[in-house]
Enzyme design. Structure first.
Site, PDB file in Angstrom:
ATOM      1  N   GLY A 243       0.765  -1.239   0.000  1.00 37.64           N
ATOM      2  CA  GLY A 243       0.000   0.000   0.000  1.00 37.64           C
ATOM      3  C   GLY A 243       0.794   1.285   0.000  1.00 37.64           C
ATOM      4  CD  GLU A 285       0.263  -9.563   0.944  1.00 34.09           C
ATOM      5  OE1 GLU A 285      -0.634  -8.756   0.637  1.00 34.09           O
ATOM      6  OE2 GLU A 285       0.039 -10.741   1.220  1.00 34.09           O
ATOM      7  N   PRO A 286       4.419  -5.234  -0.692  1.00 29.07           N
ATOM      8  CG  PRO A 286       6.617  -4.435  -0.776  1.00 29.07           C
ATOM      9  CD  PRO A 286       5.744  -5.459  -0.084  1.00 29.07           C
ATOM     10  N   GLY A 287       3.554  -3.653  -3.759  1.00 28.19           N
ATOM     11  CA  GLY A 287       3.522  -3.778  -5.214  1.00 28.19           C
ATOM     12  C   GLY A 287       3.949  -2.451  -5.808  1.00 28.19           C
ATOM     13  NE  ARG A 288       0.955   4.124  -6.832  1.00 32.92           N
ATOM     14  CZ  ARG A 288       0.965   4.389  -8.129  1.00 32.92           C
ATOM     15  NH1 ARG A 288       0.796   3.424  -8.993  1.00 32.92           N
ATOM     16  NH2 ARG A 288       1.137   5.602  -8.581  1.00 32.92           N
ATOM     17  NE  ARG A 323      -2.421   3.230 -11.007  1.00 31.38           N
ATOM     18  CZ  ARG A 323      -2.349   4.357 -10.353  1.00 31.38           C
ATOM     19  NH1 ARG A 323      -1.829   5.434 -10.932  1.00 31.38           N
ATOM     20  NH2 ARG A 323      -2.768   4.447  -9.117  1.00 31.38           N
ATOM     21  CE1 TYR A 327      -8.602   1.874  -9.608  1.00 30.43           C
ATOM     22  CE2 TYR A 327      -6.543   2.088 -10.821  1.00 30.43           C
ATOM     23  CZ  TYR A 327      -7.550   1.301 -10.294  1.00 30.43           C
ATOM     24  OH  TYR A 327      -7.484  -0.051 -10.441  1.00 30.43           O
ATOM     25  CB  CYS A 354     -13.652   5.299 -29.942  1.00 30.81           C
ATOM     26  SG  CYS A 354     -15.150   6.129 -30.454  1.00 30.81           S
ATOM     27  CE1 TYR A 383      -1.886  -3.428  -8.751  1.00 36.75           C
ATOM     28  CE2 TYR A 383      -0.791  -1.454  -7.969  1.00 36.75           C
ATOM     29  CZ  TYR A 383      -1.246  -2.732  -7.745  1.00 36.75           C
ATOM     30  OH  TYR A 383      -1.056  -3.314  -6.510  1.00 36.75           O
TER      31      TYR A 383
END
Ligand code: LLP
Length: 430
Positions: A243, A285-288, A323, A327, A354, A383
């Site tokens: 996160g 659990e880092p991703g970003r 993204r 978001y 389009c 992502y």
């Protein structure tokens, strides 16, 4: 604009890890994803170091959903990373990247019986999201004559400062079991013969730039650990999720580091496990944070126009980076072939899809643009490609990895044939 150290400007050109974006765009074409392996490795080491210098028993799992390219996952596996996997596909990618089963956690709020069977077959721990799933897993493991090790996904009911679509631990979120019900769930698991509860797990959201909510989550988790200890259960791992965000606005957003994260979380964690009388592995659990800023998308200006405002129409859209549309995410943009030119003119950078919402960057001050200019969209490593599509009949672009003096494709671009390769001709149309 403040740039991370792997992004530099030389002779007016943006460079990634020392490699000229203009040359890369000529060699590989556009649109193009360009990723710095070294940046990802630096971030992983920083995360690992910040935690393990305060507590020896740490396992960093990479959230594979953020970037499922095998080359990225292999680089992380070589540094000792495990993975948070959210599907059978991510489990297979992690194994192929060389991550051992014991370093994986199979997460997910809606798993099929075959997902559960796959986890059991590989000996991968499962983060169980409901009592229904617990009993299904018990049955699946019984059939396989195995015992599945599990954690429960805790819903800590925490408000977090991020976009509502990426807050995952709200009381109203679909994820996990309400924190008050976890001791009862544990009791239930202890009565299941083919399940062995060994951990607890939570994840409160993504792109969080304030470390305080992570400390609040840790507090909820150690309180549960203490309650479980009172029931005679000694947790073997406690997973605090991922996160940690990266700044959207490079010059003004806070940019918390793993050290800041550890300073906020570790005192709570250490005091909490001491009170519980346990020494579990700490999992995160880092991703970003690990991959976002490693990557830029290079996209060519097809045309410009002045309507009610000025538009730059480029060759990448939300087919390649959803993204901003999904978001309202802000991604910095740089004109990569004239990166030191004065920012004189406001443009809205739009993709070729389009859809009115196909806007990569709205109302940005850029140099005067012309067809052929090369725009870099920053912070696209998390992502980005992972959420791409072939919408509007657009084959996905290639991905290039840079490392030291070398550059190489880590995914070829799709072709028109790839658009139809999975389609089947119904017999009555032949
Ligand atoms: N662990 C679990 C169980 C998760 O659900 C997630 C993300 C992570 C770890 C990694 O979170 P991170 O460190 O990357 O923030 N597509 C959205 C983000 C969705 C995140 C969902 N879960 C975006 O582009 O912002």
């Amino acid at each position: 604009m403040k740039l991370p150290p792997h992004l530099t400007i030389r002779n007016g050109h943006l460079h990634v890890g020392g490699h000229d974006c203009v040359s890369l765009s000529e060699k590989y074409g556009t649109p193009l994803y360009v990723t710095s392996e070294d940046r990802i490795c630096d971030h992983f080491r920083a995360y690992q170091q910040a935690l393990s210098s305060r507590y020896p028993n740490v396992q960093v799992l990479f959230a594979a959903k953020a970037n499922g390219n095998l080359a990225v996952m292999r680089a992380l596996a070589q540094l000792g990373a495990g993975a948070d996997v959210f599907s059978g596909g991510e489990l297979a990618l992690a194994r192929e990247a060389g991550m051992p089963a014991k370093k994986l956690l199979f997460n997910g709020s809606s798993k099929t019986k075959s997902d559960l069977a796959l986890a059991v077959q590989h000996g991968v721990k499962v983060s169980v999201d409901s009592l229904d799933e617990l009993h299904q897993l018990d049955a699946v493991a019984r059939e396989a004559k195995k015992v599945a090790e599990i954690s429960f996904r805790v819903n800590p009911a925490l408000e977090v400062p991020t976009h509502p679509k990426i807050a995952t631990g709200l009381a109203t979120s679909k994820f996990g079991i309400p924190h008050g019900q976890i001791p009862a769930a544990y009791k239930e698991a202890l009565s299941c013969k083919h399940v062995r509860p060994v951990g607890i797990h939570c994840h409160i959201g993504s792109q969080i730039l304030d470390v305080e909510p992570f400390a609040r989550a840790a507090k909820v988790m150690v309180r549960i650990a203490q309650e479980l200890a009172g029931m005679g259960v000694k947790l073997e791992f406690l997973d605090l999720g991922g996160g940690l965000g990266v700044p959207y606005h490079h010059d003004t957003d806070p940019a918390p580091t793993p050290e800041d994260y550890a300073n906020a979380v570790m005192p709570v964690f250490l005091a909490g496990i001491k009170a519980a009388g346990i020494t579990p592995e700490l999992w995160v659990e880092p991703g970003r944070y690990l991959v976002a800023d490693s990557t830029v998308i290079l996209t060519r200006v097809n045309s410009t126009k002045t309507a009610h405002k000025r538009f730059a129409n480029v060759d990448a859209g939300f087919n390649l980076l959803i993204r901003p549309a999904m978001y309202d995410a802000y991604h910095e943009v740089i004109v990569a072939n004239r990166a030191d030119a004065p920012l004189t003119t406001e443009y809205t950078v739009t993709g070729p899809i389009c859809e009115t919402g196909d806007i990569l960057a709205a109302d940005r001050k850029l140099p005067e643009l012309a067809a052929g200019d090369l725009i870099a969209v920053l912070d696209a490593g998390a992502y980005g490609y992972a959420m791409s599509s072939q919408y509007n009949g657009r084959p996905r672009c290639p991905e290039v990895l840079v490392h030291g003096n070398e550059t190489a494709l880590m995914r070829r671009g799709e072709t028109l044939a790839d658009l139809t390769s999975t389609m089947v001709h119904p017999p009555w149309q032949r």
